[in-house]
Write an enzyme that holds these catalytic residues in place. Sequence first.
Site, PDB file in Angstrom:
ATOM      1  N   LEU A  85     -27.196 -27.584  -0.288  1.00  0.00           N
ATOM      2  CA  LEU A  85     -26.040 -27.885  -0.093  1.00  0.00           C
ATOM      3  C   LEU A  85     -25.424 -27.857   1.422  1.00  0.00           C
ATOM      4  O   LEU A  85     -24.309 -28.474   1.694  1.00  0.00           O
ATOM      5  CB  LEU A  85     -25.149 -26.797  -0.878  1.00  0.00           C
ATOM      6  CG  LEU A  85     -24.858 -27.206  -2.282  1.00  0.00           C
ATOM      7  CD1 LEU A  85     -26.005 -27.024  -3.249  1.00  0.00           C
ATOM      8  CD2 LEU A  85     -23.819 -26.579  -2.904  1.00  0.00           C
TER       9      LEU A  85
ATOM     10  N   ILE B 244     -18.464 -25.025  -2.616  1.00  0.00           N
ATOM     11  CA  ILE B 244     -19.165 -25.545  -3.828  1.00  0.00           C
ATOM     12  C   ILE B 244     -20.433 -24.302  -3.959  1.00  0.00           C
ATOM     13  O   ILE B 244     -20.567 -24.095  -4.970  1.00  0.00           O
ATOM     14  CB  ILE B 244     -19.685 -26.915  -3.700  1.00  0.00           C
ATOM     15  CG1 ILE B 244     -18.427 -27.878  -3.579  1.00  0.00           C
ATOM     16  CG2 ILE B 244     -20.545 -26.990  -4.833  1.00  0.00           C
ATOM     17  CD1 ILE B 244     -18.816 -29.397  -3.389  1.00  0.00           C
TER      18      ILE B 244
ATOM     19  N   TYR C 116     -20.983 -39.616   9.707  1.00  0.00           N
ATOM     20  CA  TYR C 116     -21.223 -38.611   8.666  1.00  0.00           C
ATOM     21  C   TYR C 116     -21.695 -39.596   7.359  1.00  0.00           C
ATOM     22  O   TYR C 116     -22.882 -38.975   6.948  1.00  0.00           O
ATOM     23  CB  TYR C 116     -19.925 -38.139   8.287  1.00  0.00           C
ATOM     24  CG  TYR C 116     -20.014 -37.361   7.059  1.00  0.00           C
ATOM     25  CD1 TYR C 116     -20.794 -36.307   6.811  1.00  0.00           C
ATOM     26  CD2 TYR C 116     -19.333 -37.594   5.718  1.00  0.00           C
ATOM     27  CE1 TYR C 116     -20.764 -35.526   5.696  1.00  0.00           C
ATOM     28  CE2 TYR C 116     -19.408 -36.995   4.740  1.00  0.00           C
ATOM     29  CZ  TYR C 116     -20.023 -35.872   4.596  1.00  0.00           C
ATOM     30  OH  TYR C 116     -20.190 -34.962   3.446  1.00  0.00           O
TER      31      TYR C 116
END
Length: 322
Positions: A73, A12, A146
């Site tokens: 990110l 991304i 996570y």
Amino acid sequence: MKLLVTGGAGFIGSHLCEYLVSQGHEVFVLDDLSTGRYENIEHIPGITCIIDSTLNQDIVRDLVREVHAVFHLAATVGVQLVVSQPVQTIINNIRGTETVLQETCRYRRPLLITSTSEVYGKGVREVFHENDDRVIGPTNLTRWGYAASKAVDEFLALAYWKEKRHPVVIVRLFNTVGPRQTGRYGMVIPRFVEQALRNEPLTVYGDGKQTRCFAYVGDVVPALTELLLRGNFYGEVFNLGNSESVSIEALARRVIARTGSSSTIVFVPYDQAYGEGYEDLRHRAPSLEKIHAAIGYQPKTSLDQILDTVIADIRTRLSRRG
Ligand code: UDP
């Protein structure tokens, strides 16, 4: 503007960098190349790439001081990776975000943090709204580490906003796909496409009736840019994705049809795929009401268009590898 993208060499991130450069911005990347690849960004003109980790506070500080705003990110992602490296996942995701928050707050640089639909947990509903309750599984199931690490990132970012008025926006990404995504860390579409192009069986985990919505990365990156650079969404959380839902079995059949493959489908039990005690989500779709109201976001790319683009990309990659 001068902009920093942490994780800019990832799937991304690299699309975001490409888009920002096309809009006339000057882009800096900080990436440790753990899952990112330098090849993802080397074609982008004028980009500056620093190969280091967001855990290196001195480097983060130096870069943040140089730029006007930051897209964060960098994270450990992908179910396969998360399940096989739980320590690295939790530490990277929490400490890396903590460092980026500290330094962007020090210099008052607007910050966008990409979070994930995983923070909703297993949920009982199909469509998730930003303020819905979260249902996270027990701590002995690695997957939820996570989700919890990204939720801590969100709590910390919102605390920075509330206590220090640090300008930060949070975006929960739902299954984002497109060219350059690798199947190595679990992501289903590149895995299915690669299996189909090799005429190998497509590995559908569980009964294949679970559903997901896949968003095209080319729709996602302009939205990320708007949410940060418009400057009026600080302290807010947004879902970002696509609302077209598909079952994983139907996805497999569509990939086989669109590649013209002779592959079959095999159903693989979750324990075999991810180890014992794995919990998958039955359904996951974003409510896009909030982001639509904020920036007029509407996904443009259909699943068939996405699949054709990914198929073409992986075909080229495979033929290069020979
Ligand atoms: N999946 C699958 N076969 C694979 C990889 C994934 O059936 O080879 C399934 C996975 O169990 C999940 C869905 O596809 O139900 C999406 O998986 P992915 O890891 O892409 O994203 P998730 O939504 O789990 O974060």
